[in-house]
Design a protein around this motif. Structure first.
Motif, PDB file in Angstrom:
ATOM      1  N   LEU A  37       0.435  10.228 -24.138  1.00 12.54           N
ATOM      2  CA  LEU A  37       1.095  11.529 -24.226  1.00 12.54           C
ATOM      3  C   LEU A  37       2.487  11.316 -24.794  1.00 12.54           C
ATOM      4  CD1 LEU A  37       0.216  13.421 -20.923  1.00 12.54           C
ATOM      5  CD2 LEU A  37      -0.471  14.008 -23.231  1.00 12.54           C
TER       6      LEU A  37
ATOM      7  N   LYS B 117      -1.119  14.876 -27.005  1.00 14.04           N
ATOM      8  CA  LYS B 117      -2.042  13.871 -26.476  1.00 14.04           C
ATOM      9  C   LYS B 117      -2.789  13.268 -27.660  1.00 14.04           C
ATOM     10  CE  LYS B 117      -6.082  13.670 -23.418  1.00 14.04           C
ATOM     11  NZ  LYS B 117      -6.917  14.495 -22.520  1.00 14.04           N
TER      12      LYS B 117
ATOM     13  N   PHE C 214      -5.674   7.330 -23.861  1.00 11.12           N
ATOM     14  CA  PHE C 214      -4.762   8.129 -24.675  1.00 11.12           C
ATOM     15  C   PHE C 214      -3.309   7.899 -24.283  1.00 11.12           C
ATOM     16  CE2 PHE C 214      -5.788  10.716 -20.976  1.00 11.12           C
ATOM     17  CZ  PHE C 214      -4.542  11.190 -20.587  1.00 11.12           C
TER      18      PHE C 214
END
Length: 110
Positions: A8, A17, A6
């Motif tokens: 952020l 996120k 992922f």
């Protein structure tokens, strides 16, 4: 912040996120990048495409100066018009040089 799964992102007072697999495409205008993900959701933040591209997994490809797409989201490619359509129905123009690279990459995967 980046992870293998992922990214952020921050904009103003918002921290988001987003999992790489849910990103359909990223479009930028100067240093303002818009992440299109899931079903018609998007998030805009101040980050260059070059900075984002460094951390993206291999299934992302830059198709022109301002757009990166998730190859898993490609629905159709029109060779003559140099346009591709993603699963969400969005249409994106592919530069001539990037089209050659995308074609080789897709052929290598198949």
């Amino acid at each position: 912040m980046y992870s293998k799964d992922f990214i952020l992102l921050t904009s103003g007072g918002t921290l988001l996120k987003i999992y790489f697999k849910s990103i359909r495409f990223i479009k930028t205008d100067n240093y303002l990048s818009t992440f299109h993900y899931d079903d018609c959701k998007f998030f805009t933040c101040c980050i260059s495409l070059k900075k984002v591209q460094i951390h993206l997994p291999d299934f992302f490809t830059q198709i022109n100066r301002s757009t990166i797409i998730n190859e898993n989201e490609i629905s159709q490619v029109f060779k003559r018009e140099k346009i591709l359509i993603l699963n969400d129905g969005s249409r994106h123009r592919i530069s001539y040089r990037r089209f050659k690279r995308l074609k080789l990459k897709i052929m290598h995967i198949s």
